[in-house]
Design a protein around this motif. Structure first.
Motif, short mmCIF file in Angstrom:
data_model
loop_
_atom_site.label_atom_id
_atom_site.label_comp_id
_atom_site.label_asym_id
_atom_site.label_seq_id
_atom_site.Cartn_x
_atom_site.Cartn_y
_atom_site.Cartn_z
N ASN A 1 0.64 -1.22 0.00
CA ASN A 1 0.05 -0.03 0.07
C ASN A 1 0.94 0.86 -0.33
O ASN A 1 0.56 2.25 0.55
CB ASN A 1 -1.00 -0.33 1.13
N ILE A 2 2.17 0.54 -0.48
CA ILE A 2 2.48 2.46 -0.72
C ILE A 2 3.63 2.67 -1.86
O ILE A 2 4.01 1.59 -2.71
CB ILE A 2 4.41 2.59 -0.20
N LEU A 3 3.63 3.54 -2.72
CA LEU A 3 3.96 4.06 -4.18
C LEU A 3 5.26 4.38 -3.98
O LEU A 3 5.60 4.97 -3.33
CB LEU A 3 3.20 5.04 -4.74
N ILE A 4 6.15 3.65 -4.46
CA ILE A 4 7.31 3.77 -4.38
C ILE A 4 8.30 4.17 -5.81
O ILE A 4 7.84 3.93 -7.12
CB ILE A 4 7.65 2.61 -3.71
N THR A 5 8.64 5.39 -5.56
CA THR A 5 9.37 5.44 -6.98
C THR A 5 11.01 5.96 -6.54
O THR A 5 11.57 6.70 -5.41
CB THR A 5 8.97 6.05 -7.33
N PRO A 6 11.87 5.69 -7.34
CA PRO A 6 13.42 5.94 -6.89
C PRO A 6 13.03 7.98 -6.81
O PRO A 6 12.64 8.01 -7.43
CB PRO A 6 14.16 5.72 -8.43
N PRO A 7 14.51 7.98 -6.66
CA PRO A 7 14.13 9.75 -6.29
C PRO A 7 15.19 10.24 -7.21
O PRO A 7 15.63 9.46 -8.00
CB PRO A 7 15.19 9.69 -5.14
N LEU A 8 14.70 11.14 -7.59
CA LEU A 8 15.33 12.53 -8.36
C LEU A 8 16.97 12.47 -8.36
O LEU A 8 16.97 12.39 -7.03
CB LEU A 8 14.46 13.80 -9.06
N SER A 9 18.02 12.11 -9.72
CA SER A 9 19.13 12.34 -9.26
C SER A 9 19.74 12.76 -10.67
O SER A 9 18.58 13.13 -11.30
CB SER A 9 19.68 10.98 -9.00
N GLY A 10 20.77 12.65 -11.00
CA GLY A 10 21.99 13.39 -11.58
C GLY A 10 21.40 12.01 -13.17
O GLY A 10 22.29 12.18 -14.14
N THR A 11 21.24 11.06 -12.78
CA THR A 11 21.04 10.12 -14.00
C THR A 11 18.94 9.53 -14.29
O THR A 11 18.42 8.70 -14.32
CB THR A 11 21.14 8.30 -13.86
N ILE A 12 18.17 10.66 -13.70
CA ILE A 12 17.01 9.98 -13.66
C ILE A 12 16.37 11.16 -14.04
O ILE A 12 16.54 12.80 -13.49
CB ILE A 12 16.61 9.34 -12.12
N LEU A 13 15.27 11.10 -15.21
CA LEU A 13 14.68 12.35 -16.23
C LEU A 13 13.71 12.61 -14.99
O LEU A 13 12.52 11.78 -13.65
CB LEU A 13 14.20 11.80 -16.58
#
Length: 349
Positions: free
Chosen positions: A239-251
């Motif tokens: 029940n948690i929406l998980i996504t990688p944090p923004l960084s210099g490698t992620i748009l």
């Protein structure tokens, strides 16, 4: 500075049935174009869609100094046109231009050019629920010379194409352990052509194994999840929406940001945090209900039905009651004007 856009319309509208045509093949009948020379933008105009004439020495053809953006216009329930999140797309495009050492496009020129072009070609906006007008602003280095240098001249253009559902079925993806999309300090956080060209080879290898796309992992350890194909990646676990944090490698995806905001507004717990493929694998292996999906302008939400990890495939949850479909529907209602636009995302024509 105020810009005057000269408009040279077609004498005949050429609206076609575009639903049967693959995405990105059928342009609308007009395009916007302007040139950067002697330190400024000049000759801003909308003309009939046509080919460019470029010298073989054009710098962008050799050294990759290009940047682009992708956004959409929708037909609202009241018949008006909504260009979704114009400001956010302009902000991201400007960051891409800065990283690629390219001149910024003034915001009033960017906004007015898209407004005028979409209004002129509004007959191409599909009425169907899954339809939209895809808008592609882009810039190329146009100086005519060979030599590794920052160009002194540029062409900024905007073209449009009718768009429908990008993926016709849920995706099968594999975790990529060998190749990378981007490394720290690189250009992974911006929309430039080289990011996509460099991803073709591992993606084609995955397709030969029966997958549609790859899940990119970090460049150092090949463990932390970053993106999937050309999309941001999200999971719904416990029940948690998980996504990688923004960084210099992620748009910094606009759809990503929109879905996270909607989820928070609806009381869904959101976690922007590092997530390893091992964590996802453990959840799947232990029988947890795991939703996995890509998020992007073209695809909106692309459900993932199968994830391949180290030669073994795991099934994800894609039933109609999945949370990702609820988020997609909430986003749809805001774009179409049937729900309140509390964040002022809609630019209305």
């Amino acid at each position: 500075m105020k810009y005057t856009i000269d408009i040279h319309p077609q004498t005949e509208r050429i609206v076609k049935d575009a639903k049967s045509i693959p995405f990105g093949v059928q342009p609308t009948e007009h395009m916007f174009i302007t040139e950067y020379k002697n330190g400024g933008w000049q000759n801003t105009r909308i003309v009939p869609f046509g080919n460019l004439q470029l010298s073989p020495l054009t710098l962008s053809l050799h050294y990759g100094q290009t940047a682009f953006e992708g956004m959409k216009a929708f037909l609202m329930e009241n018949g008006k046109i909504n260009i979704f999140r114009m400001d956010k797309h302009y902000e991201r495009f400007s960051k891409s231009l800065e990283r690629m050492c390219m001149p910024l496009v003034p915001k009033n020129l960017f906004t007015e050019a898209i407004h005028q072009l979409v209004q002129l070609d509004s007959g191409w906006i599909p009425e169907e629920a899954d339809g939209s007008l895809y808008i592609r602003p882009f810039m190329i280095a146009s100086e005519e010379r060979i030599g590794v240098k920052v160009s002194d001249e540029y062409i900024f253009m905007i073209v449009c194409t009718p768009a429908f559902q990008y993926y016709s079925k849920p995706l099968k993806v594999k975790v990529e352990h060998t190749f990378i999309r981007a490394g720290e300090g690189g250009t992974g956080a911006v929309k430039c052509g080289g990011n996509y060209g460099g991803a073709f080879y591992p993606t084609e290898m995955a397709k030969r194994e029966g997958y549609d796309q790859v899940i990119w992992t970090d460049a150092k350890h090949h463990e932390m999840i970053e993106e999937s194909g050309t999309m941001n990646l999200m999971f719904f676990i416990d029940n948690i929406l998980i996504t990688p944090p923004l960084s210099g490698t992620i748009l910094d995806g606009v759809t990503r940001d929109s879905l996270l905001t909607i989820a928070k507004d609806r009381g869904i717990q959101v976690a922007e945090r590092p997530i390893s493929y091992n964590e996802v694998q453990d959840a799947l292996a232990n029988g947890k209900q795991v939703e996995a999906f890509g998020a992007g302008t073209a695809a909106v939400i692309a459900p993932i039905e199968k994830i391949g990890i180290d030669g073994k495939n795991y099934n994800c949850y894609i039933e109609p009651d999945a949370m990702m479909y609820h988020l997609k529907n909430e986003l749809y209602k805001i774009r179409r004007g049937t729900d309140t636009d509390t964040h002022n995302w809609n630019y209305i024509i």
